[in-house]
Scaffold this motif. Structure first.
Motif, PDB file in Angstrom:
ATOM      1  N   SER A   1       9.073 -17.463   7.271  1.00 15.74           N
ATOM      2  CA  SER A   1       8.306 -16.850   8.344  1.00 15.74           C
ATOM      3  C   SER A   1       7.848 -15.467   7.895  1.00 15.74           C
ATOM      4  N   GLU A   2       6.926 -14.914   8.669  1.00 19.08           N
ATOM      5  CA  GLU A   2       6.358 -13.606   8.348  1.00 19.08           C
ATOM      6  C   GLU A   2       6.726 -12.625   9.463  1.00 19.08           C
ATOM      7  N   LEU A   3       6.962 -11.366   9.087  1.00 19.61           N
ATOM      8  CA  LEU A   3       7.168 -10.330  10.093  1.00 19.61           C
ATOM      9  C   LEU A   3       5.871  -9.540  10.219  1.00 19.61           C
ATOM     10  N   GLY A   4       5.331  -9.501  11.421  1.00 17.18           N
ATOM     11  CA  GLY A   4       4.108  -8.753  11.684  1.00 17.18           C
ATOM     12  C   GLY A   4       4.424  -7.531  12.540  1.00 17.18           C
ATOM     13  N   CYS A   5       3.469  -6.623  12.605  1.00 16.88           N
ATOM     14  CA  CYS A   5       3.666  -5.341  13.285  1.00 16.88           C
ATOM     15  C   CYS A   5       3.113  -5.368  14.710  1.00 16.88           C
ATOM     16  N   HIS A   6       3.858  -4.756  15.646  1.00 15.36           N
ATOM     17  CA  HIS A   6       3.465  -4.783  17.064  1.00 15.36           C
ATOM     18  C   HIS A   6       3.709  -3.411  17.729  1.00 15.36           C
TER      19      HIS A   6
ATOM     20  N   GLY B   1      -0.636   6.654  18.985  1.00 15.69           N
ATOM     21  CA  GLY B   1      -0.565   5.206  18.798  1.00 15.69           C
ATOM     22  C   GLY B   1      -0.408   4.844  17.332  1.00 15.69           C
ATOM     23  N   ILE B   2      -1.209   5.495  16.500  1.00 13.24           N
ATOM     24  CA  ILE B   2      -1.164   5.222  15.061  1.00 13.24           C
ATOM     25  C   ILE B   2       0.188   5.662  14.485  1.00 13.24           C
ATOM     26  N   ALA B   3       0.684   6.809  14.957  1.00 13.51           N
ATOM     27  CA  ALA B   3       1.989   7.290  14.480  1.00 13.51           C
ATOM     28  C   ALA B   3       3.088   6.285  14.845  1.00 13.51           C
ATOM     29  N   ASP B   4       2.958   5.687  16.011  1.00 11.11           N
ATOM     30  CA  ASP B   4       3.951   4.702  16.464  1.00 11.11           C
ATOM     31  C   ASP B   4       3.920   3.442  15.590  1.00 11.11           C
ATOM     32  N   ILE B   5       2.730   3.042  15.191  1.00 18.02           N
ATOM     33  CA  ILE B   5       2.587   1.875  14.306  1.00 18.02           C
ATOM     34  C   ILE B   5       3.176   2.202  12.938  1.00 18.02           C
ATOM     35  N   GLU B   6       2.869   3.393  12.423  1.00 17.90           N
ATOM     36  CA  GLU B   6       3.403   3.804  11.117  1.00 17.90           C
ATOM     37  C   GLU B   6       4.923   3.906  11.164  1.00 17.90           C
ATOM     38  N   HIS B   7       5.447   4.343  12.299  1.00 19.47           N
ATOM     39  CA  HIS B   7       6.905   4.455  12.437  1.00 19.47           C
ATOM     40  C   HIS B   7       7.556   3.070  12.354  1.00 19.47           C
ATOM     41  N   ASN B   8       6.919   2.086  12.969  1.00 19.53           N
ATOM     42  CA  ASN B   8       7.437   0.705  12.912  1.00 19.53           C
ATOM     43  C   ASN B   8       7.509   0.247  11.443  1.00 19.53           C
ATOM     44  N   GLN B   9       6.452   0.562  10.703  1.00 24.98           N
ATOM     45  CA  GLN B   9       6.370   0.190   9.280  1.00 24.98           C
ATOM     46  C   GLN B   9       7.502   0.863   8.488  1.00 24.98           C
ATOM     47  N   LYS B  10       7.751   2.129   8.802  1.00 27.42           N
ATOM     48  CA  LYS B  10       8.763   2.912   8.093  1.00 27.42           C
ATOM     49  C   LYS B  10      10.171   2.382   8.390  1.00 27.42           C
ATOM     50  N   VAL B  11      10.412   2.078   9.667  1.00 28.98           N
ATOM     51  CA  VAL B  11      11.743   1.579  10.046  1.00 28.98           C
ATOM     52  C   VAL B  11      11.989   0.213   9.411  1.00 28.98           C
ATOM     53  N   LEU B  12      10.956  -0.597   9.320  1.00 30.60           N
ATOM     54  CA  LEU B  12      11.115  -1.914   8.675  1.00 30.60           C
ATOM     55  C   LEU B  12      11.577  -1.725   7.232  1.00 30.60           C
ATOM     56  N   GLN B  13      10.966  -0.730   6.562  1.00 36.49           N
ATOM     57  CA  GLN B  13      11.308  -0.521   5.153  1.00 36.49           C
ATOM     58  C   GLN B  13      12.737  -0.032   4.963  1.00 36.49           C
ATOM     59  N   THR B  14      13.297   0.628   5.967  1.00 34.48           N
ATOM     60  CA  THR B  14      14.699   1.034   5.835  1.00 34.48           C
ATOM     61  C   THR B  14      15.613  -0.165   6.104  1.00 34.48           C
ATOM     62  N   LEU B  15      15.164  -1.078   6.973  1.00 36.09           N
ATOM     63  CA  LEU B  15      15.974  -2.260   7.286  1.00 36.09           C
ATOM     64  C   LEU B  15      15.887  -3.306   6.174  1.00 36.09           C
TER      65      LEU B  15
ATOM     66  N   TYR C   1      -8.595   1.819  12.561  1.00 40.09           N
ATOM     67  CA  TYR C   1      -7.430   2.086  11.713  1.00 40.09           C
ATOM     68  C   TYR C   1      -6.801   0.755  11.268  1.00 40.09           C
ATOM     69  N   ALA C   2      -6.611  -0.165  12.215  1.00 38.09           N
ATOM     70  CA  ALA C   2      -5.967  -1.451  11.922  1.00 38.09           C
ATOM     71  C   ALA C   2      -6.778  -2.242  10.894  1.00 38.09           C
ATOM     72  N   SER C   3      -8.103  -2.075  10.943  1.00 34.11           N
ATOM     73  CA  SER C   3      -8.970  -2.825  10.019  1.00 34.11           C
ATOM     74  C   SER C   3      -8.727  -2.425   8.571  1.00 34.11           C
ATOM     75  N   LYS C   4      -8.217  -1.202   8.380  1.00 29.68           N
ATOM     76  CA  LYS C   4      -7.954  -0.729   7.021  1.00 29.68           C
ATOM     77  C   LYS C   4      -6.487  -0.898   6.645  1.00 29.68           C
ATOM     78  N   ARG C   5      -5.630  -0.721   7.628  1.00 33.07           N
ATOM     79  CA  ARG C   5      -4.179  -0.721   7.369  1.00 33.07           C
ATOM     80  C   ARG C   5      -3.611  -2.133   7.252  1.00 33.07           C
TER      81      ARG C   5
END
Ligand SMILES: [Zn+2]
Length: 240
Positions: free
Chosen positions: A77-82, A97-111, A134-138
């Motif tokens: 399975s794949e983990l996607g960002c929400h 909003g963008i900072a919150d998305i980036e934070h999700n990405q960062k926390v995933l990398q620590t887990l 932003y999402a179109s590039k990230r």
């Protein structure tokens, strides 16, 4: 509507056969346990769009663990960002909003070191122009909640979906959508939340979920994660 707001990233879906993706938003622990296990039973994987704040949140229903995340990945399975805080992006500034998305990405990398979210879905389906841009590039893609099958001219930053909400959509209706995807060689993305005996208005029972997965298997349809489906679409577009 936030959708269709003056920014889009078009992609043609030219497949020689239909593709179906099962996605889960948030995602409640029952999605990992029941939804994930049912997909595995058929040799399939799905995409779990997760908000990592819910991992330790107060609601026992959403309190998934890093073991659930690891198991999902181990079972294709794949983990996607929400977003991290399940933030409604239309109710905050673009920067927050963008900072919150980036934070999700960062926390995933620590887990799960080395793991990265490649695809996104908007909480509540709420899009804003700056976040969409932003999402179109990230990310490779972003899924909305607008109903439909993804065909030619699909907006990669507002992928359409069909809800697996058992209290609202009988199986006949869902099977009809599968037929529609077959007829048009489209990309059908299902989405739900909980997969539980006591399902919410935004979820379904394990029996309902399994009936849909079984129907795809019976019809010999390719079931792929969001990321795998995008690979299939890119490859088939290049061939033609
Ligand atoms: Zn959500």
């Amino acid at each position: 509507m936030w959708a269709n707001i003056s920014f889009s990233k078009k992609m043609d879906v030219r497949l020689s056969k239909p593709v179906i993706t099962f996605t889960f938003d948030d995602a409640p622990v029952s999605a990992f346990i029941n939804g994930g296990n049912i997909l595995s039973k058929f040799g399939f994987g799905g995409t779990f769009y997760i908000s990592l704040s819910l991992m330790t949140g107060p609601d026992p229903e959403t309190r998934f663990t890093s073991t659930h995340l690891k198991n999902a990945v181990a079972h294709h399975s794949e983990l996607g960002c929400h977003t991290y805080g399940h933030t409604d992006l239309s109710q905050t500034t673009a920067a927050k909003g963008i900072a919150d998305i980036e934070h999700n990405q960062k926390v995933l990398q620590t887990l799960l070191p080395g793991m990265e979210f490649k695809n996104f879905s908007y909480p509540f389906g709420a899009e804003t122009r700056p976040v969409k841009k932003y999402a179109s590039k990230r990310f490779r893609s972003a899924r909305g909640i607008e109903e439909g099958i993804n065909l030619d001219g699909t907006d990669l930053c507002n992928l359409k979906t069909v809800k697996l909400y058992e209290s609202k959509y009988p199986l006949d209706y869902i099977f009809g959508k599968i037929s529609e995807a077959e007829k048009n060689n489209g990309w059908l993305i299902f989405y739900t939340h909980d997969v539980d005996e006591k399902y919410t208005d935004w979820g379904c029972s394990p029996a309902y979920f399994e009936a849909v997965v079984h129907e795809c298997a019976k019809r010999g349809i390719t079931v792929a994660t969001i990321n795998e489906a995008l690979n299939l679409i890119e490859n088939s577009t290049h061939e033609s």
